[in-house]
Design a protein around this motif. Sequence first.
Motif, mmCIF file in Angstrom:
data_model
loop_
_atom_site.group_PDB
_atom_site.id
_atom_site.type_symbol
_atom_site.label_atom_id
_atom_site.label_comp_id
_atom_site.label_asym_id
_atom_site.label_seq_id
_atom_site.Cartn_x
_atom_site.Cartn_y
_atom_site.Cartn_z
ATOM 1 N N TYR A 148 0.820 -1.219 0.000
ATOM 2 C CA TYR A 148 0.000 0.000 0.000
ATOM 3 C C TYR A 148 0.848 1.261 0.000
ATOM 4 O O TYR A 148 0.595 2.212 -0.753
ATOM 5 C CB TYR A 148 -0.899 -0.054 1.242
ATOM 6 C CG TYR A 148 -1.709 1.173 1.546
ATOM 7 C CD1 TYR A 148 -2.994 1.324 1.045
ATOM 8 C CD2 TYR A 148 -1.200 2.176 2.377
ATOM 9 C CE1 TYR A 148 -3.761 2.440 1.355
ATOM 10 C CE2 TYR A 148 -1.956 3.288 2.691
ATOM 11 C CZ TYR A 148 -3.227 3.424 2.177
ATOM 12 O OH TYR A 148 -3.979 4.534 2.490
ATOM 13 N N PHE A 149 1.884 1.303 0.838
ATOM 14 C CA PHE A 149 2.645 2.535 1.017
ATOM 15 C C PHE A 149 3.591 2.831 -0.139
ATOM 16 O O PHE A 149 4.102 3.946 -0.248
ATOM 17 C CB PHE A 149 3.424 2.480 2.328
ATOM 18 C CG PHE A 149 2.548 2.487 3.548
ATOM 19 C CD1 PHE A 149 1.840 3.618 3.897
ATOM 20 C CD2 PHE A 149 2.421 1.347 4.332
ATOM 21 C CE1 PHE A 149 1.026 3.633 5.016
ATOM 22 C CE2 PHE A 149 1.611 1.348 5.453
ATOM 23 C CZ PHE A 149 0.906 2.485 5.797
ATOM 24 N N GLY A 153 -0.698 6.693 -5.408
ATOM 25 C CA GLY A 153 -1.819 6.985 -6.300
ATOM 26 C C GLY A 153 -2.944 5.992 -6.120
ATOM 27 O O GLY A 153 -4.123 6.369 -5.989
ATOM 28 N N LEU A 154 -2.621 4.709 -6.121
ATOM 29 C CA LEU A 154 -3.626 3.674 -5.892
ATOM 30 C C LEU A 154 -4.214 3.807 -4.494
ATOM 31 O O LEU A 154 -5.431 3.672 -4.301
ATOM 32 C CB LEU A 154 -3.000 2.297 -6.083
ATOM 33 C CG LEU A 154 -3.902 1.094 -5.800
ATOM 34 C CD1 LEU A 154 -5.086 1.075 -6.766
ATOM 35 C CD2 LEU A 154 -3.105 -0.208 -5.910
ATOM 36 N N THR A 176 -0.248 -4.140 3.859
ATOM 37 C CA THR A 176 0.361 -2.840 3.566
ATOM 38 C C THR A 176 1.863 -2.941 3.362
ATOM 39 O O THR A 176 2.454 -2.149 2.641
ATOM 40 C CB THR A 176 0.118 -1.842 4.703
ATOM 41 O OG1 THR A 176 0.710 -2.354 5.905
ATOM 42 C CG2 THR A 176 -1.365 -1.611 4.911
ATOM 43 N N ASN A 177 2.523 -3.903 4.040
ATOM 44 C CA ASN A 177 3.968 -3.940 4.161
ATOM 45 C C ASN A 177 4.450 -2.677 4.876
ATOM 46 O O ASN A 177 3.655 -1.882 5.369
ATOM 47 C CB ASN A 177 4.646 -4.142 2.808
ATOM 48 C CG ASN A 177 4.146 -5.405 2.119
ATOM 49 O OD1 ASN A 177 3.438 -5.328 1.114
ATOM 50 N ND2 ASN A 177 4.486 -6.563 2.642
ATOM 51 N N TRP A 178 5.749 -2.489 4.946
ATOM 52 C CA TRP A 178 6.326 -1.403 5.744
ATOM 53 C C TRP A 178 6.110 -0.053 5.078
ATOM 54 O O TRP A 178 6.116 0.044 3.849
ATOM 55 C CB TRP A 178 7.813 -1.649 5.932
ATOM 56 C CG TRP A 178 8.424 -0.791 7.004
ATOM 57 C CD1 TRP A 178 9.192 0.317 6.824
ATOM 58 C CD2 TRP A 178 8.309 -0.976 8.417
ATOM 59 N NE1 TRP A 178 9.563 0.846 8.041
ATOM 60 C CE2 TRP A 178 9.030 0.077 9.035
ATOM 61 C CE3 TRP A 178 7.645 -1.912 9.225
ATOM 62 C CZ2 TRP A 178 9.129 0.201 10.420
ATOM 63 C CZ3 TRP A 178 7.738 -1.786 10.600
ATOM 64 C CH2 TRP A 178 8.478 -0.743 11.185
ATOM 65 N N TRP A 184 2.443 5.852 8.677
ATOM 66 C CA TRP A 184 1.376 4.892 8.932
ATOM 67 C C TRP A 184 -0.004 5.543 8.920
ATOM 68 O O TRP A 184 -0.892 5.163 9.670
ATOM 69 C CB TRP A 184 1.606 4.178 10.276
ATOM 70 C CG TRP A 184 2.962 3.593 10.401
ATOM 71 C CD1 TRP A 184 4.015 4.091 11.102
ATOM 72 C CD2 TRP A 184 3.435 2.390 9.784
ATOM 73 N NE1 TRP A 184 5.113 3.277 10.972
ATOM 74 C CE2 TRP A 184 4.787 2.225 10.170
ATOM 75 C CE3 TRP A 184 2.845 1.430 8.948
ATOM 76 C CZ2 TRP A 184 5.562 1.154 9.745
ATOM 77 C CZ3 TRP A 184 3.625 0.358 8.536
ATOM 78 C CH2 TRP A 184 4.956 0.225 8.939
ATOM 79 N N SER A 185 -0.196 6.520 8.053
ATOM 80 C CA SER A 185 -1.437 7.292 8.064
ATOM 81 C C SER A 185 -2.348 6.901 6.904
ATOM 82 O O SER A 185 -1.927 6.251 5.946
ATOM 83 C CB SER A 185 -1.123 8.792 7.981
ATOM 84 O OG SER A 185 -0.404 9.074 6.792
ATOM 85 N N GLY A 186 -3.623 7.323 7.030
ATOM 86 C CA GLY A 186 -4.570 7.189 5.933
ATOM 87 C C GLY A 186 -5.263 5.857 5.809
ATOM 88 O O GLY A 186 -5.924 5.599 4.801
ATOM 89 N N LEU A 187 -5.156 5.003 6.818
ATOM 90 C CA LEU A 187 -5.659 3.636 6.661
ATOM 91 C C LEU A 187 -7.025 3.385 7.304
ATOM 92 O O LEU A 187 -7.621 2.336 7.049
ATOM 93 C CB LEU A 187 -4.650 2.634 7.242
ATOM 94 C CG LEU A 187 -3.484 2.290 6.310
ATOM 95 C CD1 LEU A 187 -2.389 1.588 7.076
ATOM 96 C CD2 LEU A 187 -3.968 1.421 5.160
#
Length: 321
Positions: A148-149, A153-154, A176-178, A184-187
């Motif tokens: 994720y990180f 864009g995605l 998400t992986n590291w 660690w925001s936006g989740l």
Amino acid sequence: MTGIDASDNRVDVLVVGDANPDLLLTGDTVPRFGQAEQLLDAADLLLGGSAAIVACGLARLGMRTALAAVVGDDQFGVFVRGRLTDGGVLDREVRTSRTLPTGISVVLSEPSDRAILTLPGTIPTLTAGAVRGAVDRLRPRHVHVASYFLQPGLAADLPVLLAELAAEGITVSLDTNWDPAERWSGLTEVLSRVDVFLPNREEALAIGSAVLGRGTKDLDEASCALSALGCRVVVKAGAEGGIVYEDGARVASAPGLVVDVVDTTGAGDSFDAGYLAASLRGVESEEERLRWAAVAGSLSVRGRGGTGAQATLAELAGVLA
């Protein structure tokens, strides 16, 4: 391994995310500057990227699997496609960029830890539109999103995309992986729309702390907070195996295997593949799903790289029996 029948579009799982080579270095890998030359024990170019490793793991476990990713128009892109095809993964939804290089990671591996240096290259360029197109063409039962990180864009479009997948009856998992920025925001909105979240212990603590609004070193506290958002949280706990949290409570756990470790690269991705394969094959017990996951993750460390020793369905069944 023979690939899936390309004439049949429908797949069990569409994996979304990163696909790149890993240059895996072992031996005296802690860099010393000042032009010091160090001698390694081994150097291998292997298939990397969390999404690619999960996809290969699912294919090894008999799931019809496709990957949506972006590679460059270069030798590394050709390498990635070849390894995916060899692993039985449908690469039709892997796009080629004519302007950016394929991402690559240099993995400095030691027996109990590793450091990773990554050139993002094409990795951040996968779009929600490309994923929608892949879903329309492949009609998967399940979508797994990785790294994720590394894909801002995605990530920005993911809440809307997840709502669309849910409306079509497609289940979703996320690893998400590291976070390289360690923000660690936006989740919160994303996790409220995900069916299964698959962090490792350190990621669960970091993301749980972000959700709680304060730091915590208590894995149960962090994971319960995450599961209270609405997702099932399946934590990869290394040698301890796996732990499941639902609705703000710890509900199941299962140990890993004791094996001779060659390389831990991608073990968490193979764990993901084992858990998802069990779920899609109709295994209802959380303890049994965790056993699939823990065995798949444990067996993967027998070889070098993320895909070199991934379990087949027969191997996994033999251990489970």
